[in-house]
Design a protein around this motif. Structure first.
Motif, PDB file in Angstrom:
ATOM      1  N   VAL C  92       0.880  -1.145   0.126  1.00  0.00           N
ATOM      2  CA  VAL C  92       0.054  -0.002   0.015  1.00  0.00           C
ATOM      3  C   VAL C  92       0.873   1.231   0.070  1.00  0.00           C
ATOM      4  O   VAL C  92       1.819   1.381   0.792  1.00  0.00           O
ATOM      5  CB  VAL C  92      -0.866   0.137   1.248  1.00  0.00           C
ATOM      6  N   VAL C 285      -7.506   1.740   4.122  1.00  0.00           N
ATOM      7  CA  VAL C 285      -6.650   0.659   3.770  1.00  0.00           C
ATOM      8  C   VAL C 285      -7.314  -0.814   4.365  1.00  0.00           C
ATOM      9  O   VAL C 285      -7.262  -1.759   3.383  1.00  0.00           O
ATOM     10  CB  VAL C 285      -5.453   0.700   4.788  1.00  0.00           C
ATOM     11  N   ASP C 290      -5.371   0.705  -2.559  1.00  0.00           N
ATOM     12  CA  ASP C 290      -3.939   0.467  -3.078  1.00  0.00           C
ATOM     13  C   ASP C 290      -3.062   1.526  -2.766  1.00  0.00           C
ATOM     14  O   ASP C 290      -1.756   1.320  -2.728  1.00  0.00           O
ATOM     15  CB  ASP C 290      -3.926   0.353  -4.771  1.00  0.00           C
ATOM     16  N   GLY C 291      -3.343   2.538  -1.862  1.00  0.00           N
ATOM     17  CA  GLY C 291      -2.526   3.623  -1.635  1.00  0.00           C
ATOM     18  C   GLY C 291      -3.576   4.641  -1.098  1.00  0.00           C
ATOM     19  O   GLY C 291      -4.582   4.624  -0.842  1.00  0.00           O
ATOM     20  N   ALA C 327      -2.567  -3.574   7.472  1.00  0.00           N
ATOM     21  CA  ALA C 327      -2.499  -4.249   5.952  1.00  0.00           C
ATOM     22  C   ALA C 327      -2.217  -5.349   5.949  1.00  0.00           C
ATOM     23  O   ALA C 327      -3.122  -5.975   5.055  1.00  0.00           O
ATOM     24  CB  ALA C 327      -1.120  -3.331   5.500  1.00  0.00           C
ATOM     25  N   ARG C 332      -1.823  -7.040   2.524  1.00  0.00           N
ATOM     26  CA  ARG C 332      -0.862  -6.118   1.755  1.00  0.00           C
ATOM     27  C   ARG C 332       0.196  -5.646   3.055  1.00  0.00           C
ATOM     28  O   ARG C 332       0.241  -6.112   4.098  1.00  0.00           O
ATOM     29  CB  ARG C 332      -1.731  -4.740   1.744  1.00  0.00           C
TER      30      ARG C 332
END
Lengths: 349, 349, 349, 349
Positions: C92, C285, C290-291, C327, C332
């Motif tokens: 992430v 998240v 993804d970010g 995450a 992630r």
């Protein structure tokens, strides 16, 4: 179905559709398969199909209301009251009066004023649910008795809000029309009960209700056998905060298109501001409304509730004159004014 | 006041403010006069002042709720249930189960499944108001009895929705917590009545309700003396239609900031789609929710209501494992899973 | 078609469908006829059919975007930057920094702080369109040069907003990624132009844009041959005013479902309030983003723009620690922190 | 300030207010302290204060626009065109024509038809940004030339949309009025540039813009010295999906109240459905609009864009007759119809 749906996935959807009671028609294109269910199955939620593997989208084609739909009565519904007043006919009918019944003098004065200007109904709340528990909650039964008395004296029809099932019987002898407020638009038990009485109902759109949901709520009342249902647009909640709500004037022609039921406009709740009420009342009539619901108070600055959106009597009278100019543009009329023989005061007993 | 307000206009506003019970403070700038009313007057609507001549804007500074405000109980409310389960404490409490009680087997199976995954409450509706008059309306009292029995058997707490005043007494012996649905968030008479019982209440946000309105509704319950109130975010209506509602996750930290009451998330109604529920359940916990309300059904494809948004039991179990990873990020815990000694069936007779 | 549609009406709709280029499939039920157009015709607006006599409803089944749809690249897009950073992969990726570049010292300090906490991108505006003509409008080219210099010094990637076509060429040597702001989401000429460059684009959802409209805008960029497109949820406008916008966290899993493009969350604009940013960053998240795009300022109280929504550096650092816990719940990772060898100040030349 | 704010917290807020340039007035009540900043400081965002410790709420009292405010020109702005047509005066001015210029014959026919019915402006797009990259994008310069020719021939004024700065100079010789579309309402660079030309501008409200934001955008144009600005309500995005947008008729009287600028209604985009256009056009005039923008096409079923919302010429003519009845209700007039001496065709060679 999705473009990459397998035959097995398609069969599993078909099987469920048949199980529910549909006849299934399958259209196979070069990229996609479409399944159409035809028929009138029992209970099911079409959204359930969205979760089947391979399904791209589920769309309900036929409208979920039947009795409220235009095709049920293409010529339109006219609600006729005992004194001959008709809502849904040639005349645009105006219902006016204070938010709450506050006192004998207040309600008799208001009645005389709105009648002189051409109103056919007196509106006034006896039970007042408020968003703060610390506010005025209404006069209750005493308010209802005053409304009946002033109705009998002036010849105005009486409309007042019913808020729970137990109030239906209490109110029955006193009112000519039940009003169901925006917060109760999806109180389905209450809808069902007013569907069983034989007295007209004015059903207001909830502040977050779609037009389809309003018609589904009307369906509840109609399905109980009470066909004297009138609808009312009174503003929806949007991101715009300058006005209390955003009055959805377009709901008026849309409802005319979709349903046979009369549709009224309530510019007082629709805007929440007295200075915007006349413009929105005129707009409602110009858009084809069958009637209006307007708050008028003999002395808005002293009103115990909704003073900010109540018209002064002379503003209401001027507005009615403007509406008389507009109505012919949509092939309608508004009752003529009957100026009072004596000034603002009436004998109040 | 407007920049060109006359002294007479200012005096008239001041006079009305004093009449209502305010102490008035006047600040005169080079371009504008500001009047500040200080004190706690009785009934009035601050919007009324907007219509006075010369007034530019009216702003209410103090919040209209008191008992629900964070400053009333800065340390936060913890609702403690008879079996020791606490909502608002360290543990994020999960309430799960089917939309409706459908049968003995269904509810016992569901209970066993959600308990094994770590849920502390079983949810299930006995009275089901539906937007169409032609849909399933719930098992009623029989459903309540089944809920009580399964609660006593499994040790799960029972939460079920109350929809009208008359149901309060009916439900009292059977449930551990009353749920007030989104459509009843502003049913003030019902709020007042549940304020008088001594059983916890979970109050859901209406689909068009602001956070302030939710807190005002909580104030109704609290002002009756029932302090065991929990709030629940379950999606609001926006222009986006891909999900049934838009779940306002930010309401969770905002309510934590404004109020001392526990706040839960309902990702099932918040999204209306099973495939979006796990993501929004995780987001709720990450945002600081005190609990979750999740629809789980032993066989969602056959559910009589809300099947599309109900998780399969194994999805729920997987979700709980994910939540156990997230909870420590916000200083919280989730109950451990207690895998069933025997498979999906339990003795139901 | 409506239940009472005549054969002539049906034929006239069929004729127009064929004229446009559809193969028409007709399903005749007991009450209603359904016409399905299959194929990929040229220009037409499916709404046009709603006005044909006898038509009950028009529904578009296939999605209007192709390149942006999940089925175009089922495995998902990973945008890879020259230094090897990947958006859409396991990690992430966090983009952080001030709203505007204000000075050399400010931007170097900010860069050092966000890098230490684990950010991979530095964000900062050089051109600042503001809703009031009387506000600060940005440092322009000088700001871009500072961004490039700080990027080269620290190894952070640079992302900055492009607001009109003429800026594309100006910015090209200085930035690693173009940001298209919410107000430009439907600036189709700009979208087309950034589709022709070979540099990644982050496209923000407009405050009143549906998810479908966001994907259609992405389609503009993709159709120009630029496949390195990332999307960003940054709050939509609703009736709730406590937060500046309502951050639609559910858009994250929905976009994951509908599209192969990476989706980021911007909790700073999504809430407009610093104290709500950490909760919404965690929620993003947890929901599968993804970010993140986060505003961090060395001294928010002195920021020339958006200070109220900018995190203090130590808040950002604490938030990154929390995200590292979350995450793994979604499979992630987040980059580890690299505490600065010396305190808050860096050599600024 | 919050009820428990410390003296130190209060001092820190006061210090910052003074630093910005305010004179600070302090009102100390029994429960709360209120700080009022008086003056006209430079750049700052009042929201910044919300994050100071001890602050309960920040409220901006004076409006952020000055030139667009009603008090700047209390008598109202009248925009006068070279041929003497005035917008904002006694006459309600109607601008009509097709969405896009498609061909010489189409635009000449349309012009002749709308002129005959009483329109004073011909509208028509030469540059057509579309939400799908695969749709028709307009005739460009050729379209502009046709518009000018038809304007010179018929005496109709020409209004067409400008979409980016580079088009301003291109369009200048061909149009009598620039239209800024909803998507560009906050394209501040474009606003600034049209503020520098000396040609009237019609600025449309964005689909998610508040009335305040619309007035702020007008402020951009006015602050460049171009005082000939007209505003236009064309529908906002709400949860209701039956109509494409919800036309906010109440914006018309609200803008009349807040601003001196003329306000028009666009019922074509406001509803997206031809059958709803007449009702909303009538409502706009009844609510006090200074003009209307209406899509009319010689053959809507064949229109390349927006056919579903374009009126047939005979519908437009009938609507104009209805508007002539309504206008006197608001003290206005509508130009009389000038039936064509010869039928629908005009010399186009």
């Amino acid at each position: 179905m999705q473009t990459n749906a397998t035959d097995e996935q398609i069969q599993s959807v078909v099987a469920r559709m048949v199980e529910i009671g549909f006849n299934v028609h399958r259209t196979t294109g070069t990229v996609q398969t479409i399944l159409a269910g035809v028929g009138t199955p029992g209970q099911f939620d079409h959204k359930d199909f969205e979760l089947f593997a391979g399904v791209a989208e589920v769309v309900r084609i036929s409208s979920p209301y039947k009795l409220a739909g235009r095709s049920f009565r293409p010529e339109g519904t006219v609600v006729t009251f005992p004194n001959g007043v008709k809502v849904g006919g040639d005349e645009v009918v105006v219902m006016a009066g204070p938010c709450s019944v506050e006192s004998r003098e207040q309600i008799f004065t208001a009645a005389s004023q709105v009648k002189a200007a051409g109103a056919k109904f007196l509106r006034g709340g006896a039970f007042k649910p408020r968003s703060s528990p610390y506010s005025f909650q209404g006069m209750g039964l005493d308010g209802l008795k005053l409304l009946r008395e002033v109705g009998d004296t002036t010849g105005l029809l009486i409309i007042s809000e019913v808020m729970e099932i137990s109030q239906i019987e209490v109110m029955l002898p006193y009112v000519d029309c039940f009003q169901l407020g925006a917060r109760n638009m999806q109180n389905f038990n209450l809808l069902r009960e007013v569907g069983l009485v034989r007295k007209p109902v004015l059903l207001k759109r909830g502040i977050a209700a779609t037009i389809e949901e309003l018609l589904l709520s009307a369906e509840y009342v109609l399905s109980g056998g009470n066909y004297d249902v009138m609808l009312c647009e009174r503003g929806i909640r949007t991101y715009e905060t300058y006005t209390r709500n955003t009055m959805d004037i377009s709901a008026i022609p849309v409802i005319k298109h979709l349903s046979h039921l009369p549709i009224l406009g309530d510019p007082s709740h629709g805007t929440g501001r007295r200075d915007m009420v006349p413009a929105m009342a005129r707009a409602s009539v110009a858009a084809g409304a069958d009637g209006l619901l307007i708050e008028v108070h003999p002395n808005p600055d002293k009103a115990v509730s909704d003073g900010a959106q109540s018209l002064f009597p002379q503003q209401f009278s001027k507005l009615m004159d403007e509406l008389r100019i507009i109505a012919p543009a949509v092939g309608r009329t508004i009752a003529t004014a009957t100026p009072q023989s004596q000034p603002a005061t009436v004998s109040v007993g």
